[in-house]
Every structure is written in structure tokens, then in C-alpha cells.
Design a protein around this motif. Sequence first.
Motif, PDB file in Angstrom:
ATOM      1  N   ASN A  40     -27.102  -7.961-128.573  1.00  0.00           N
ATOM      2  CA  ASN A  40     -28.005  -8.751-127.739  1.00  0.00           C
ATOM      3  C   ASN A  40     -27.604  -8.652-126.272  1.00  0.00           C
ATOM      4  O   ASN A  40     -28.457  -8.471-125.394  1.00  0.00           O
ATOM      5  CB  ASN A  40     -27.995 -10.208-128.220  1.00  0.00           C
TER       6      ASN A  40
ATOM      7  N   ARG B  78     -23.908  -8.944-133.627  1.00  0.00           N
ATOM      8  CA  ARG B  78     -25.239  -9.357-133.141  1.00  0.00           C
ATOM      9  C   ARG B  78     -25.182  -9.787-131.683  1.00  0.00           C
ATOM     10  O   ARG B  78     -26.038  -9.412-130.881  1.00  0.00           O
ATOM     11  CB  ARG B  78     -25.788 -10.504-133.997  1.00  0.00           C
TER      12      ARG B  78
ATOM     13  N   GLN C 162     -28.533  -5.262-124.947  1.00  0.00           N
ATOM     14  CA  GLN C 162     -29.969  -5.170-124.681  1.00  0.00           C
ATOM     15  C   GLN C 162     -30.331  -5.835-123.356  1.00  0.00           C
ATOM     16  O   GLN C 162     -31.245  -5.394-122.662  1.00  0.00           O
ATOM     17  CB  GLN C 162     -30.765  -5.802-125.817  1.00  0.00           C
ATOM     18  N   LYS C 163     -29.606  -6.889-123.001  1.00  0.00           N
ATOM     19  CA  LYS C 163     -29.849  -7.580-121.730  1.00  0.00           C
ATOM     20  C   LYS C 163     -29.162  -6.880-120.560  1.00  0.00           C
ATOM     21  O   LYS C 163     -29.246  -7.341-119.431  1.00  0.00           O
ATOM     22  CB  LYS C 163     -29.363  -9.030-121.823  1.00  0.00           C
TER      23      LYS C 163
END
Length: 119
Positions: free
Chosen positions: A49, A45, A52-53
Amino acid sequence: MRIATEQGFDLFPEQWFVLVKIIKQPGCSQSDLSRDFDDRPSMTRALRNMEQKAWIKIIPDTEDRRKHKVYPTKKGNEIYKVIVPVIQKERTRMFKSLTKEDFSKFKRIIDQIYEQSIV
């Protein structure tokens, strides 16, 4: 977390530790990171994350399709370059009242706690 927020980054301590590891070992595998941090689902996870950033890039391993290699991006490297000097300054401030002997004892105790945590 306070330091990251003050610098304008939405970065949790766990993400910082992972980012540092990736910057110091670009191309490390996702499974190696999971082993180092002992929590595969949370690591997955966190990596998604961070991807995605646009802080990291996850690429399938060309030699083993089951594995993925993780690399820092330009943005990830920039975060590192901004935060490291701030952390160093903060550590200097926090440790300034410690004598060399105090610091040696502190480091020995922290190392001992770490060693016990991986047993």
C-alpha cells in the motif's frame, strides 16, 4: 492519525511507524520489518500500500533474491519532514503538565510494558 489527516496525509499509525523505521534504516529488508512488527501478512499489505502511494520503494536484494530491500522515496521523506515537527509540538503540549519525576515514571512504565510485550 489525526495529525496525519490534518496535514493532508492518508496515513495510519502502523504505516507511520513503518515509515519511520525505513527512513532511519534505509535498505532494511522486508523480512526484518515483518519480524519487528510481528505480523508478516499485515506488513506485506502495508508495504504494498505504501509503495502504491509512492512513499517507499521495494527493490529485490541483489545478494539474496528471496529478500527485498525497502527504501523511502522523496515523497516518504517529505511526509516525515512535515509530520515530525507537528508530533513534537503535540507531545510538548500533552506532556507540559507533567513534572520531570512524573515523566520519568511514565517513561519507565511504558518501557516496562514494551519489554513485556516482546517476551
